[in-house]
Write a protein that holds these residues in place. Structure first.
Motif, mmCIF file in Angstrom:
data_model
loop_
_atom_site.group_PDB
_atom_site.id
_atom_site.type_symbol
_atom_site.label_atom_id
_atom_site.label_comp_id
_atom_site.label_asym_id
_atom_site.label_seq_id
_atom_site.Cartn_x
_atom_site.Cartn_y
_atom_site.Cartn_z
ATOM 1 N N PRO A 6 0.800 -1.238 0.000
ATOM 2 C CA PRO A 6 0.000 0.000 0.000
ATOM 3 C C PRO A 6 0.829 1.283 0.000
ATOM 4 C CG PRO A 6 -0.932 -1.579 1.532
ATOM 5 C CD PRO A 6 0.364 -2.164 1.043
ATOM 6 N N GLU A 7 1.929 1.295 0.710
ATOM 7 C CA GLU A 7 2.727 2.518 0.794
ATOM 8 C C GLU A 7 3.467 2.857 -0.505
ATOM 9 O OE1 GLU A 7 5.191 -0.874 2.527
ATOM 10 O OE2 GLU A 7 3.134 -0.180 2.766
ATOM 11 N N GLU A 8 3.496 1.928 -1.471
ATOM 12 C CA GLU A 8 4.167 2.174 -2.751
ATOM 13 C C GLU A 8 3.197 2.427 -3.903
ATOM 14 O OE1 GLU A 8 6.992 -0.890 -3.670
ATOM 15 O OE2 GLU A 8 7.903 -0.781 -1.677
ATOM 16 N N ARG A 9 1.910 2.349 -3.657
ATOM 17 C CA ARG A 9 0.937 2.434 -4.750
ATOM 18 C C ARG A 9 0.818 3.821 -5.356
ATOM 19 N NH1 ARG A 9 -3.281 -1.666 -1.752
ATOM 20 N NH2 ARG A 9 -1.811 -3.409 -1.796
ATOM 21 N N LEU A 10 1.097 4.855 -4.585
ATOM 22 C CA LEU A 10 1.092 6.220 -5.128
ATOM 23 C C LEU A 10 2.329 6.496 -5.970
ATOM 24 C CD1 LEU A 10 -0.283 8.550 -2.322
ATOM 25 C CD2 LEU A 10 -1.157 8.322 -4.640
ATOM 26 N N SER A 11 3.449 5.900 -5.597
ATOM 27 C CA SER A 11 4.709 6.197 -6.279
ATOM 28 C C SER A 11 5.084 5.185 -7.357
ATOM 29 C CB SER A 11 5.846 6.294 -5.263
ATOM 30 O OG SER A 11 6.017 5.061 -4.595
ATOM 31 N N ARG A 12 4.501 4.005 -7.345
ATOM 32 C CA ARG A 12 4.851 2.972 -8.338
ATOM 33 C C ARG A 12 4.270 3.353 -9.690
ATOM 34 N NH1 ARG A 12 6.131 -2.669 -8.883
ATOM 35 N NH2 ARG A 12 6.381 -2.857 -11.126
ATOM 36 N N VAL A 13 5.149 3.670 -10.631
ATOM 37 C CA VAL A 13 4.741 4.097 -11.971
ATOM 38 C C VAL A 13 4.670 2.877 -12.880
ATOM 39 C CG1 VAL A 13 5.427 5.486 -13.965
ATOM 40 C CG2 VAL A 13 5.731 6.382 -11.650
ATOM 41 N N LEU A 14 3.597 2.816 -13.648
ATOM 42 C CA LEU A 14 3.394 1.706 -14.571
ATOM 43 C C LEU A 14 4.127 1.960 -15.891
ATOM 44 C CD1 LEU A 14 -0.365 1.288 -13.761
ATOM 45 C CD2 LEU A 14 1.434 -0.369 -13.244
ATOM 46 N N GLN A 15 4.429 0.867 -16.579
ATOM 47 C CA GLN A 15 5.142 0.917 -17.848
ATOM 48 C C GLN A 15 4.293 0.275 -18.946
ATOM 49 O OE1 GLN A 15 8.200 2.443 -17.945
ATOM 50 N NE2 GLN A 15 7.925 2.823 -15.754
ATOM 51 N N GLU A 16 4.588 0.594 -20.175
ATOM 52 C CA GLU A 16 3.921 0.001 -21.331
ATOM 53 C C GLU A 16 3.895 -1.520 -21.192
ATOM 54 O OE1 GLU A 16 2.041 -0.273 -25.006
ATOM 55 O OE2 GLU A 16 2.626 1.638 -24.111
ATOM 56 N N GLY A 17 2.712 -2.114 -21.374
ATOM 57 C CA GLY A 17 2.580 -3.561 -21.354
ATOM 58 C C GLY A 17 2.395 -4.190 -19.988
ATOM 59 N N ASP A 18 2.456 -3.404 -18.918
ATOM 60 C CA ASP A 18 2.284 -3.961 -17.576
ATOM 61 C C ASP A 18 0.891 -4.571 -17.407
ATOM 62 O OD1 ASP A 18 4.798 -3.326 -16.624
ATOM 63 O OD2 ASP A 18 4.137 -1.594 -15.448
ATOM 64 N N VAL A 19 0.813 -5.536 -16.501
ATOM 65 C CA VAL A 19 -0.459 -6.117 -16.096
ATOM 66 C C VAL A 19 -0.652 -5.787 -14.621
ATOM 67 C CG1 VAL A 19 -1.789 -8.236 -15.781
ATOM 68 C CG2 VAL A 19 -0.285 -7.974 -17.779
ATOM 69 N N LEU A 20 -1.708 -5.023 -14.330
ATOM 70 C CA LEU A 20 -2.053 -4.644 -12.961
ATOM 71 C C LEU A 20 -3.237 -5.501 -12.537
ATOM 72 C CD1 LEU A 20 -1.984 -2.835 -10.446
ATOM 73 C CD2 LEU A 20 -3.333 -1.151 -11.728
ATOM 74 N N ALA A 21 -3.040 -6.322 -11.512
ATOM 75 C CA ALA A 21 -4.077 -7.241 -11.042
ATOM 76 C C ALA A 21 -4.365 -6.982 -9.571
ATOM 77 C CB ALA A 21 -3.618 -8.679 -11.230
ATOM 78 N N ILE A 22 -5.661 -7.034 -9.213
ATOM 79 C CA ILE A 22 -6.065 -6.752 -7.843
ATOM 80 C C ILE A 22 -7.010 -7.836 -7.349
ATOM 81 C CG2 ILE A 22 -7.200 -5.092 -6.320
ATOM 82 C CD1 ILE A 22 -6.379 -2.934 -8.337
ATOM 83 N N TRP A 23 -6.762 -8.284 -6.127
ATOM 84 C CA TRP A 23 -7.584 -9.273 -5.437
ATOM 85 C C TRP A 23 -8.124 -8.646 -4.160
ATOM 86 C CZ3 TRP A 23 -8.445 -14.390 -6.871
ATOM 87 C CH2 TRP A 23 -7.712 -14.855 -7.938
ATOM 88 N N PRO A 24 -9.357 -8.985 -3.793
ATOM 89 C CA PRO A 24 -9.884 -8.552 -2.500
ATOM 90 C C PRO A 24 -9.329 -9.457 -1.396
ATOM 91 C CG PRO A 24 -11.493 -9.931 -3.584
ATOM 92 C CD PRO A 24 -10.344 -9.771 -4.549
ATOM 93 N N PRO A 25 -9.582 -9.095 -0.129
ATOM 94 C CA PRO A 25 -9.198 -10.021 0.953
ATOM 95 C C PRO A 25 -9.935 -11.349 0.756
ATOM 96 C CG PRO A 25 -9.918 -7.912 1.840
ATOM 97 C CD PRO A 25 -10.219 -7.893 0.378
ATOM 98 N N ILE A 26 -9.261 -12.419 1.017
ATOM 99 C CA ILE A 26 -9.850 -13.747 0.834
ATOM 100 C C ILE A 26 -9.924 -14.415 2.205
ATOM 101 C CG2 ILE A 26 -9.607 -15.981 -0.291
ATOM 102 C CD1 ILE A 26 -9.544 -14.175 -2.556
ATOM 103 N N ALA A 27 -11.066 -14.973 2.506
ATOM 104 C CA ALA A 27 -11.244 -15.708 3.766
ATOM 105 C C ALA A 27 -11.622 -17.141 3.440
ATOM 106 C CB ALA A 27 -12.325 -15.050 4.618
ATOM 107 N N GLY A 28 -11.249 -18.010 4.280
ATOM 108 C CA GLY A 28 -11.583 -19.407 4.048
ATOM 109 C C GLY A 28 -11.472 -20.198 5.333
ATOM 110 N N GLY A 29 -11.811 -21.435 5.219
ATOM 111 C CA GLY A 29 -11.762 -22.201 6.447
ATOM 112 C C GLY A 29 -11.467 -23.620 6.247
#
Length: 84
Positions: free
Chosen positions: A61-84
């Motif tokens: 989280p602390e790098e998301r403002l400063s991390r610059v994307l580049q041509e061709g990058d794949v940005l993937a996001i997952w929510p919190p996952i719970a299981g049992g």
């Protein structure tokens, strides 16, 4: 620059309707766009943006403002996952 934006699990509804089938949308972004700048317009609650990966590498989280994307990058996001 062009990137691929992917949302998984309960985040898929935040994608445009025509992109939900395969959970990805191509984006054309200005050069220098950060991870946070891509995420923000999709309106996802911050607590649901849990696991953020760029090309399979975790972006804390602390790098998301400063991390610059580049041509061709794949940005993937997952929510919190719970299981049992």
């Amino acid at each position: 620059m062009k990137i691929t934006f992917k949302l998984y699990a309960s985040l898929t509804p935040y994608l445009p309707a025509d992109a939900r089938y395969d959970n990805r949308v191509p984006l054309d972004l200005p050069d220098g766009s950060s991870v946070a700048q891509v995420i923000e317009p999709f309106g996802m609650p911050e607590k649901l943006v849990h696991l953020v990966l760029v090309n399979g590498t975790y972006v804390p989280p602390e790098e998301r403002l400063s991390r610059v994307l580049q041509e061709g990058d794949v940005l993937a996001i997952w929510p919190p996952i719970a299981g049992g």
